[in-house]
Design a protein around this motif. Structure first.
Motif, mmCIF file in Angstrom:
data_model
loop_
_atom_site.group_PDB
_atom_site.id
_atom_site.type_symbol
_atom_site.label_atom_id
_atom_site.label_comp_id
_atom_site.label_asym_id
_atom_site.label_seq_id
_atom_site.Cartn_x
_atom_site.Cartn_y
_atom_site.Cartn_z
ATOM 1 N N LEU A 317 0.829 -1.194 0.000
ATOM 2 C CA LEU A 317 0.000 0.000 0.000
ATOM 3 C C LEU A 317 0.872 1.255 0.000
ATOM 4 O O LEU A 317 2.082 1.189 0.249
ATOM 5 N N GLU A 318 0.257 2.402 -0.239
ATOM 6 C CA GLU A 318 1.008 3.645 -0.314
ATOM 7 C C GLU A 318 1.289 4.245 1.059
ATOM 8 O O GLU A 318 2.361 4.815 1.289
ATOM 9 N N SER A 319 0.333 4.147 1.969
ATOM 10 C CA SER A 319 0.496 4.722 3.311
ATOM 11 C C SER A 319 0.824 3.628 4.316
ATOM 12 O O SER A 319 0.283 2.526 4.237
ATOM 13 N N GLY A 320 1.688 3.938 5.254
ATOM 14 C CA GLY A 320 2.055 2.983 6.284
ATOM 15 C C GLY A 320 1.002 2.890 7.371
ATOM 16 O O GLY A 320 0.282 3.861 7.654
ATOM 17 N N GLY A 321 0.896 1.727 7.972
ATOM 18 C CA GLY A 321 -0.044 1.534 9.059
ATOM 19 C C GLY A 321 0.321 2.356 10.277
ATOM 20 O O GLY A 321 1.492 2.601 10.556
ATOM 21 N N ARG A 322 -0.694 2.810 10.997
ATOM 22 C CA ARG A 322 -0.445 3.581 12.218
ATOM 23 C C ARG A 322 0.241 2.695 13.253
ATOM 24 O O ARG A 322 -0.074 1.522 13.404
#
Length: 328
Positions: A317-322
């Motif tokens: 995915l483009e954004s990393g997990g919190r």
């Protein structure tokens, strides 16, 4: 309004908004997956029915993978609900039975101190020693009455633990509940009367709890009052459709996007913080996608448990997990 009538109301609103059958949003782009790890044959249990599999119907199951979560060493833990097992998968995809016991483990999250917490449908809220695999019962009842059957859990940044207690609820049996166990030890009932509350996540501000409601194919948005952190004006956030089950496990990324597993549909939907569909992550294995966790060095790899074929899938995915409470 009961959830059952609310569902009909939401479908009516959808029809008015879409007009002539046109969807509100365009179909989101597809993100493909690959198999990260497969449960080895020697760990697949054949021809042994359990109380849990009998309740579900359909005969014996080799396993039923759920509850993925990473520890600080990069090991991926997941559970086998059907046979009361917890697996530890090394970064080299080597499987080991971390614990085996007479229970029905479902959701799994790791505490900041390394303890492994499990929402067990049969035994309640459990804590496992990461060194020995031995468990203790943290909580198994409320007001001297056993829980109806726990499902999933998530830690807040301050150590409070939110968990769902769906039991055998459904649209015909509105008894599912959502609880919070404060780090101080106090237990709060946040909501009752739900048709199978399942996965849950908190936003970055920790002032909103999102809860998947499986039987009505919904994700609810539950604002938490700041002064007492109780729910205030809970509302419908996302309405899904299709599949053979509904929303299951969830995870949230640094941008506030929410990954929602659609069980019985072989899918993880990615929604923006406003509820706009951004992508569909499609299973390359079976349709029984159950839960998700972000992992990898940049936390941009999404790991998905898939129970039909007994595999863990991954996608980029483009954004990393919190950052989870376990890694803070």
């Amino acid at each position: 309004m009961h959830i059952g009538s609310q569902v009909q109301h939401e479908f009516s609103l959808y029809a008015q908004a879409s007009g002539k059958g046109r969807p509100v949003f365009a179909a989101p782009p597809l993100i493909e997956t690959r198999v990260f790890a497969r449960l080895p044959d020697e760990l697949r249990i054949r021809d042994r029915e359990t109380e849990w599999s009998r309740t579900r119907g359909g005969g014996p199951l080799h396993s039923f993978l759920e509850g993925p979560a990473f520890d600080r060493s990069g090991n991926l833990y997941c559970v086998d609900v059907c046979h009361g097992r917890i697996f530890r998968i090394s970064p080299k995809t080597e499987w080991k039975v971390f614990a085996e016991y007479d229970g029905e483990p479902n959701g799994l999250k790791i505490h900041k101190d390394g303890r492994i917490f499990v929402a067990d449908h049969k035994l309640g809220l459990l804590s496992f020693d990461p060194a020995t695999g031995k468990h203790t019962v943290v909580l198994d009842r409320v007001d001297n009455t056993p829980f109806r059957g726990l499902n999933d859990l998530v830690f807040a940044d301050n150590g409070d633990l939110y968990f769902t207690d769906p039991g055998e609820s459904g649209l015909e049996n509105l008894v599912g509940r959502v609880f919070r166990l404060r780090s101080s030890g106090e237990l709060d009932l946040l909501m009752d009367g739900l048709p199978y509350p399942n996965g849950l996540v908190l936003n970055a501000q920790q002032d909103t709890l999102f809860v998947a409601i499986t039987r009505s194919l919904q994700v609810l948005r539950m604002p938490l009052q700041q002064w007492n952190r109780c729910i205030f004006k809970c509302g419908l956030f996302i309405q899904l459709s299709g599949g053979l089950a509904g929303p299951d496990g969830m995870a949230i990324d640094d941008a506030g996007n929410i990954a929602v597993v659609h069980a019985g549909f072989g899918t993880v939907w990615l929604f923006s913080r406003l509820g706009e569909p951004l992508a569909r992550v499609r299973s390359c294995a079976g349709i029984r996608t159950t839960n998700v966790a972000f992992g990898g060095t940049d936390r941009k790899r999404l790991f998905i448990t898939e129970a039909e074929q007994g595999v863990v899938l991954e996608s980029q995915l483009e954004s990393g997990g919190r950052l989870m409470y376990s890694h803070r």
